[in-house]
Scaffold this motif. Sequence first.
Motif, PDB file in Angstrom:
ATOM      1  N   LEU A  81       1.188  -0.968  -0.035  1.00 57.69           N
ATOM      2  CA  LEU A  81      -0.229  -0.194  -0.093  1.00 57.69           C
ATOM      3  C   LEU A  81       0.796   1.469   0.139  1.00 57.69           C
ATOM      4  O   LEU A  81       1.948   1.338   0.698  1.00 57.69           O
ATOM      5  CB  LEU A  81      -1.012  -0.205   0.867  1.00 57.69           C
ATOM      6  CG  LEU A  81      -1.662  -1.610   1.337  1.00 57.69           C
ATOM      7  CD1 LEU A  81      -2.623  -0.956   2.780  1.00 57.69           C
ATOM      8  CD2 LEU A  81      -2.871  -1.239  -0.371  1.00 57.69           C
ATOM      9  N   ARG A  82       0.279   2.010  -0.584  1.00 62.55           N
ATOM     10  CA  ARG A  82       1.288   3.472  -0.281  1.00 62.55           C
ATOM     11  C   ARG A  82       0.403   4.060   0.582  1.00 62.55           C
ATOM     12  O   ARG A  82      -0.666   5.274   0.311  1.00 62.55           O
ATOM     13  CB  ARG A  82       0.598   4.442  -2.398  1.00 62.55           C
ATOM     14  CG  ARG A  82       1.008   3.374  -3.204  1.00 62.55           C
ATOM     15  CD  ARG A  82       1.511   3.867  -4.554  1.00 62.55           C
ATOM     16  NE  ARG A  82       1.658   3.186  -5.638  1.00 62.55           N
ATOM     17  CZ  ARG A  82       1.527   3.646  -6.806  1.00 62.55           C
ATOM     18  NH1 ARG A  82       1.208   5.396  -7.576  1.00 62.55           N
ATOM     19  NH2 ARG A  82       1.143   2.686  -8.224  1.00 62.55           N
ATOM     20  N   LEU A  83       1.301   3.980   1.659  1.00 56.81           N
ATOM     21  CA  LEU A  83       0.910   4.608   3.260  1.00 56.81           C
ATOM     22  C   LEU A  83       2.239   4.712   3.647  1.00 56.81           C
ATOM     23  O   LEU A  83       2.969   4.274   3.354  1.00 56.81           O
ATOM     24  CB  LEU A  83       0.304   3.474   3.739  1.00 56.81           C
ATOM     25  CG  LEU A  83      -0.559   3.855   5.386  1.00 56.81           C
ATOM     26  CD1 LEU A  83      -1.152   4.774   5.005  1.00 56.81           C
ATOM     27  CD2 LEU A  83      -0.869   2.273   6.119  1.00 56.81           C
ATOM     28  N   VAL A 148      -9.586   1.358   2.601  1.00 59.36           N
ATOM     29  CA  VAL A 148      -9.333   2.611   1.512  1.00 59.36           C
ATOM     30  C   VAL A 148      -8.683   3.239   0.740  1.00 59.36           C
ATOM     31  O   VAL A 148      -8.465   3.462  -0.262  1.00 59.36           O
ATOM     32  CB  VAL A 148     -10.097   3.819   2.555  1.00 59.36           C
ATOM     33  CG1 VAL A 148      -9.990   4.688   1.716  1.00 59.36           C
ATOM     34  CG2 VAL A 148     -11.614   3.730   2.937  1.00 59.36           C
ATOM     35  N   VAL A 149      -7.372   2.436   2.022  1.00 59.05           N
ATOM     36  CA  VAL A 149      -5.912   3.124   1.180  1.00 59.05           C
ATOM     37  C   VAL A 149      -5.395   2.522   0.208  1.00 59.05           C
ATOM     38  O   VAL A 149      -5.307   2.950  -1.066  1.00 59.05           O
ATOM     39  CB  VAL A 149      -5.015   2.857   2.540  1.00 59.05           C
ATOM     40  CG1 VAL A 149      -3.533   3.294   1.085  1.00 59.05           C
ATOM     41  CG2 VAL A 149      -4.959   3.805   3.567  1.00 59.05           C
ATOM     42  N   SER A 150      -6.346   1.199   0.024  1.00 60.06           N
ATOM     43  CA  SER A 150      -6.173   0.318  -1.116  1.00 60.06           C
ATOM     44  C   SER A 150      -6.410   0.423  -2.614  1.00 60.06           C
ATOM     45  O   SER A 150      -5.866   0.649  -3.334  1.00 60.06           O
ATOM     46  CB  SER A 150      -6.347  -0.967  -0.825  1.00 60.06           C
ATOM     47  OG  SER A 150      -7.427  -1.263  -0.797  1.00 60.06           O
ATOM     48  N   PRO A 155      -2.670  -0.887  -4.994  1.00 60.04           N
ATOM     49  CA  PRO A 155      -0.909  -1.440  -4.435  1.00 60.04           C
ATOM     50  C   PRO A 155       0.323  -1.598  -5.226  1.00 60.04           C
ATOM     51  O   PRO A 155      -0.275  -2.249  -7.273  1.00 60.04           O
ATOM     52  CB  PRO A 155      -2.027  -2.271  -3.570  1.00 60.04           C
ATOM     53  CG  PRO A 155      -2.947  -2.173  -3.817  1.00 60.04           C
ATOM     54  CD  PRO A 155      -3.679  -1.329  -5.390  1.00 60.04           C
ATOM     55  N   THR A 156       1.138  -1.647  -4.676  1.00 62.00           N
ATOM     56  CA  THR A 156       2.632  -1.309  -5.894  1.00 62.00           C
ATOM     57  C   THR A 156       2.807  -3.009  -5.755  1.00 62.00           C
ATOM     58  O   THR A 156       1.879  -4.232  -5.035  1.00 62.00           O
ATOM     59  CB  THR A 156       3.243  -1.875  -5.693  1.00 62.00           C
ATOM     60  OG1 THR A 156       3.909  -1.712  -4.540  1.00 62.00           O
ATOM     61  CG2 THR A 156       4.218   0.280  -5.444  1.00 62.00           C
ATOM     62  N   GLY A 157       3.569  -4.140  -7.237  1.00 61.91           N
ATOM     63  CA  GLY A 157       3.495  -5.578  -6.683  1.00 61.91           C
ATOM     64  C   GLY A 157       3.703  -5.981  -8.281  1.00 61.91           C
ATOM     65  O   GLY A 157       2.884  -4.787  -8.792  1.00 61.91           O
ATOM     66  N   PRO A 158       3.613  -6.972  -8.443  1.00 60.11           N
ATOM     67  CA  PRO A 158       3.975  -7.803  -9.753  1.00 60.11           C
ATOM     68  C   PRO A 158       2.054  -7.775 -10.667  1.00 60.11           C
ATOM     69  O   PRO A 158       1.384  -7.225  -9.967  1.00 60.11           O
ATOM     70  CB  PRO A 158       4.034  -8.870  -9.588  1.00 60.11           C
ATOM     71  CG  PRO A 158       3.398  -9.588  -7.861  1.00 60.11           C
ATOM     72  CD  PRO A 158       3.739  -8.324  -7.599  1.00 60.11           C
ATOM     73  N   ALA A 159       2.082  -8.315 -11.111  1.00 58.38           N
ATOM     74  CA  ALA A 159       1.017  -8.266 -12.824  1.00 58.38           C
ATOM     75  C   ALA A 159       0.111  -8.977 -11.528  1.00 58.38           C
ATOM     76  O   ALA A 159      -0.370  -9.989 -11.078  1.00 58.38           O
ATOM     77  CB  ALA A 159       1.165  -9.000 -13.599  1.00 58.38           C
TER      78      ALA A 159
END
Length: 262
Positions: A81-83, A148-150, A155-159
């Motif tokens: 998450l970008r938190l 909510v953040v997601s 979110p970052t990560g693989p495909a």
Amino acid sequence: MPDRTTTLTSPTSPTSPTSPSPDRVYEATAVLLILSGLLHLVVFAIDGGPWDGPVSWRKPVTFGLSFGVTLFAVVRVTSCLRLDARLRTLLLGVFAADCVVEVGGITLQAWRRVPSHLDMETPFDTAVSMTLAVGGGVLVVLLTVFAVVSFRHPPTGPAGMALAVRSGFAVLLVALASGAAMIARGVVLTRTGHQEAAYRSTAPLKPLHGVSLHAVLVLPALAWLLSRTPWSAPVRRRIVVAAVGCYWAAVAAAGVWAVLTY
């Protein structure tokens, strides 16, 4: 757009060389909760008794395993998450502490041979039941914040990871809602003098609660495992999409069963 292959590992926080990172502490706590559940499975095998019902060894077993697995999954998944790192650490700390309180209260009551939830027989039992109910409310707030953040920031990560994380949290909200419904209805019945009915009232929603609870582990874990394969990003995304569809179908089936048996 290039395929990001970030793994489900927690970002490290600045710590001294001899002290573990907060994430490692939270993960260790999760492992201890899982071990607690397994230990009580051994206790059940030795002591016997009913597996179902408000007073049984089933509760410390299932709650220890479920809370431990969920805590471990949330620690790993929130790394996508970008938190803000400090805020994430704080929220996870409260979440981990709440998990310990919940499992601890349930385990204590199991050893006392009294129900852990909806038990208002004595002032102490009432205090434990209300603590568990308040703790459940804290869980709802914290996990809703992560959900909510997601959805606010991918979110970052693989495909497929963004879809897996978002879907996992969305399904988890169904588990939280069903759990809150069980507690709310049970408390109303208990307060109006229908103790036995309160215990029975939770049965229809238990499958829905159980199925929904672990999507936040299963779906992101699938996306991560697929990232270790040689398959292309589009293929991996399609598999995650199919898995999400299957999971929602299982949740819908459990929901229909709850409505028909309520």
